[in-house]
Motif scaffolding. Sequence first.
Motif, PDB file in Angstrom:
ATOM      1  N   ALA A 100       0.695  -1.319  -0.025  1.00  0.00           N
ATOM      2  CA  ALA A 100      -0.023  -0.178   0.051  1.00  0.00           C
ATOM      3  C   ALA A 100       0.994   1.063   0.097  1.00  0.00           C
ATOM      4  O   ALA A 100       0.697   2.095  -0.736  1.00  0.00           O
ATOM      5  N   PHE A 306      -3.237  -4.808  -4.147  1.00  0.00           N
ATOM      6  CA  PHE A 306      -3.650  -3.530  -4.680  1.00  0.00           C
ATOM      7  C   PHE A 306      -3.938  -3.631  -6.021  1.00  0.00           C
ATOM      8  O   PHE A 306      -4.836  -2.831  -6.526  1.00  0.00           O
ATOM      9  N   CYS A 315      -9.772  -4.348  -0.449  1.00  0.00           N
ATOM     10  CA  CYS A 315      -8.899  -3.180  -0.916  1.00  0.00           C
ATOM     11  C   CYS A 315      -9.411  -2.036  -0.443  1.00  0.00           C
ATOM     12  O   CYS A 315      -8.611  -1.158   0.132  1.00  0.00           O
ATOM     13  N   LYS A 319      -7.204   0.489   2.068  1.00  0.00           N
ATOM     14  CA  LYS A 319      -6.772   1.996   1.818  1.00  0.00           C
ATOM     15  C   LYS A 319      -7.211   2.784   3.130  1.00  0.00           C
ATOM     16  O   LYS A 319      -6.482   3.672   3.302  1.00  0.00           O
ATOM     17  N   ARG A 323      -4.754   5.246   5.281  1.00  0.00           N
ATOM     18  CA  ARG A 323      -4.804   6.534   5.413  1.00  0.00           C
ATOM     19  C   ARG A 323      -5.017   6.681   6.939  1.00  0.00           C
ATOM     20  O   ARG A 323      -4.483   8.108   7.402  1.00  0.00           O
ATOM     21  N   MET A 337      -1.757   7.461   0.443  1.00  0.00           N
ATOM     22  CA  MET A 337      -2.350   6.435  -0.197  1.00  0.00           C
ATOM     23  C   MET A 337      -3.319   7.165  -1.246  1.00  0.00           C
ATOM     24  O   MET A 337      -4.662   7.186  -1.056  1.00  0.00           O
ATOM     25  N   GLU A 339      -5.644   7.969  -4.507  1.00  0.00           N
ATOM     26  CA  GLU A 339      -6.768   7.051  -5.363  1.00  0.00           C
ATOM     27  C   GLU A 339      -6.341   6.501  -6.403  1.00  0.00           C
ATOM     28  O   GLU A 339      -5.485   7.172  -7.160  1.00  0.00           O
TER      29      GLU A 339
END
Length: 339
Positions: A100, A306, A315, A319, A323, A337, A339
């Motif tokens: 990630a 990911f 996933c 995320k 964050r 992280m 988009e």
Amino acid sequence: MAPSLEAPERAEDVLANPLKPELVAPEPEHCPGPESEQAGTADSCAGCPNQKICAAAPKGPDPDISTITSRLSGVRHKILILSGKGGVGKSTFTSLLAHAFATNPDNVVGVMDTDICGPSIPKMLGVEKETIHVSGSEWSLAWAMDNLAVMSIQFMLPSRDEAIIWRGPKKNGLIKQFLKNVEWGNLDFLLVDTPPGTSDEHLSVNTFLKESGIDGALMITTPQEVSLLDVRKEIDFCRKAGIRILGLVENMSSFVCPKCTHASEIFRATTGGGRGLAEEMGIPFLGSVPLDPRIGMACDYGESFFDSFPDSPACTALKGVVRGLAEQIGLNGEDVMPE
């Protein structure tokens, strides 16, 4: 009648002297202390079964601590992945976090596998067949991606099935070598994967990293009380050791069907699950991650979940955790992280 046990050492004493030598008999009344300059040589040491052990033990502050601090001066953030319970997905979660963070090409990520007896990080990150290159006193890292590096005992084994049958001091020594000899360079994140429990490896990591600074620990649990019991102990360990708890994640919170994405509770929470534990202990709850069989598949093949399944519910949940974790260490979650 229950067997009697010797009174255990106080947690404060163990944390103050985590590398204290293992003694074969209780310390006598006038013992100067195994870590003192007179250990093994004082008059009161004569005839003590521990005399040779104490005499051979290192004295004073560990000179390697300053070397480790210098070696890690280029590492911005150090995060421990802890649980206390085995089988909750610490190593899996470490590999997911590593991927990630590494999805942002501006981040450089390192993973240190301190699960000496069960090293699985190299498999999960696709570098199982790599070996360590030694140049002088420096060890080179294995690179899973251009911005994702790994260090593990797995790289030193003659075969993937070789058992590591070591006592505590040898494990501690290897962890020190990982920190002192490995060429970590400049990293944005160093993730430290740990085995279950609150013992040798955890004490060593905390001792060796304390001077260079640990951002904190991420706690992993599953929903059922049998897991929460051990996570409470790990939280207690962190508080006694002065390690900040960045947050708690409930892993395997439900099962998501990869076909229809319907969620079913496999490990049903009976006492509030991870969210309830976080509220009870006063620590941040970073989220729940569902059980997705494709995560196991990605780990088996050493691939990024990911990249392979970016639109899956797991996933999306991961995320959110990343964050939230980034914000706990003072970073912008969207920058870490994107988009």
